[in-house]
Design a protein around this motif. Structure first.
Motif, short mmCIF file in Angstrom:
data_model
loop_
_atom_site.label_atom_id
_atom_site.label_comp_id
_atom_site.label_asym_id
_atom_site.label_seq_id
_atom_site.Cartn_x
_atom_site.Cartn_y
_atom_site.Cartn_z
N ARG A 182 0.72 -1.04 0.10
CA ARG A 182 0.06 -0.07 0.14
C ARG A 182 0.89 1.36 0.00
O ARG A 182 0.36 2.18 -0.56
N SER A 183 2.03 1.30 0.74
CA SER A 183 2.86 2.35 0.84
C SER A 183 4.15 2.34 -0.08
O SER A 183 4.77 1.18 -0.04
N LEU A 184 4.28 3.50 -0.86
CA LEU A 184 5.13 3.66 -1.75
C LEU A 184 6.51 3.79 -1.13
O LEU A 184 6.69 4.63 -0.17
N THR A 185 7.66 3.00 -1.51
CA THR A 185 9.17 3.09 -0.99
C THR A 185 9.70 4.36 -1.85
O THR A 185 9.12 4.86 -2.96
N GLN A 186 10.83 4.88 -1.53
CA GLN A 186 11.48 5.98 -2.30
C GLN A 186 11.48 5.41 -3.55
O GLN A 186 11.41 6.03 -4.79
N TYR A 187 12.00 4.09 -3.71
CA TYR A 187 12.30 3.60 -5.08
C TYR A 187 10.96 3.84 -6.00
O TYR A 187 10.92 4.23 -7.11
N ASP A 188 9.68 3.35 -5.36
CA ASP A 188 8.51 3.51 -6.27
C ASP A 188 8.27 4.97 -6.59
O ASP A 188 7.67 5.15 -7.78
N LYS A 189 8.40 5.72 -5.69
CA LYS A 189 8.28 7.10 -6.06
C LYS A 189 9.20 7.89 -6.95
O LYS A 189 8.61 8.32 -7.85
N ASP A 190 10.46 7.36 -7.04
CA ASP A 190 11.24 7.59 -7.91
C ASP A 190 11.21 6.89 -9.34
O ASP A 190 11.17 7.78 -10.38
N ALA A 191 10.37 5.90 -9.28
CA ALA A 191 9.87 5.16 -10.61
C ALA A 191 9.04 6.26 -11.36
O ALA A 191 8.87 6.38 -12.44
N LYS A 192 7.99 6.70 -10.78
CA LYS A 192 6.96 7.51 -11.33
C LYS A 192 7.61 8.77 -11.60
O LYS A 192 7.57 9.28 -12.90
N ASN A 193 8.47 9.48 -10.82
CA ASN A 193 9.09 10.87 -11.29
C ASN A 193 10.04 10.54 -12.45
O ASN A 193 10.32 11.50 -13.07
N SER A 194 10.74 9.49 -12.44
CA SER A 194 11.86 9.40 -13.77
C SER A 194 10.63 8.95 -14.85
O SER A 194 11.54 9.33 -16.08
N LEU A 195 9.62 8.56 -14.88
CA LEU A 195 9.03 8.61 -16.18
C LEU A 195 8.06 9.86 -16.68
O LEU A 195 7.73 10.18 -17.72
#
Length: 196
Positions: A182-195
């Protein structure tokens, strides 16, 4: 002697930085190979799921929406302009728990997503929260919505796993009786921001 030690310390530092960078590179955000053409246009979903499921899935949408104002998720308020459906059906022949089915098109030689449908496989048991033997609806929704942004699993099933990567929302397996996706890690957040 002092200059030699300084040189060795400098070289050691560079090697440590390079090796840590390469280790980090193994788990950098992976793309499905396409994104949405316009980052500012929301992804609008139609659904006939009951209000409880819709409310839970909205929480998954909000989790990604809180990362950035680009490529926001929302439920469609009209019968037009939907860019996907979210549904649930019994898929006994399939082993997946939830799946995002993309539709793509080409523009100026690049492939873009034009639609992203999400299906929950009801041959499995779902629940709101951590329940023994059941998959958390919000966790599965958040993961599949990540795919709907164009984010791939953090690595392929046969790739080497790194410590802690099971905590990523975009990890390639789901677990029963668990809500950490349910909770995004920094990895997941960075994934969206990188796209976007």
């Amino acid at each position: 002697m002092h200059k030699k030690n300084l040189f060795l310390v400098t070289i050691t530092g560079i090697l440590l930085f390079t090796s840590s960078f390469l280790i980090t590179q193994n788990v950098l955000a992976r793309s499905l190979g396409y994104t949405w053409y316009v980052a500012s246009t929301p992804i609008r979903y139609d659904t006939i799921l009951n209000p409880t499921w819709k409310t839970i899935i909205q929480k998954g949408m909000n989790t990604w929406n809180d990362v950035s104002t680009k490529k926001q998720f929302q439920f469609n308020s009209s019968s037009t302009n939907a860019t996907g459906d979210i549904s649930a059906s019994n898929r006994p022949a399939d082993t997946w728990i939830g799946k995002m089915f993309p539709t793509t098109g080409s523009f100026s030689g690049k492939t873009y997503m034009t639609r992203a449908d999400i299906i929950f496989n009801t041959k499995y048991e779902f629940a709101d929260g951590a329940v023994a033997g059941a998959y958390d609806i919000q966790s599965v929704a958040t993961h599949e919505l990540g795919h709907a942004l164009g984010i791939a699993h953090c690595h392929d099933a046969d790739s080497q796993h790194s410590s802690g990567d099971q905590d990523y929302t975009m990890y390639n397996y789901s677990f029963t009786n668990e809500t950490k996706a349910r909770s995004l890690t920094q990895y997941d957040k960075d994934a969206k921001n990188s796209l976007y």
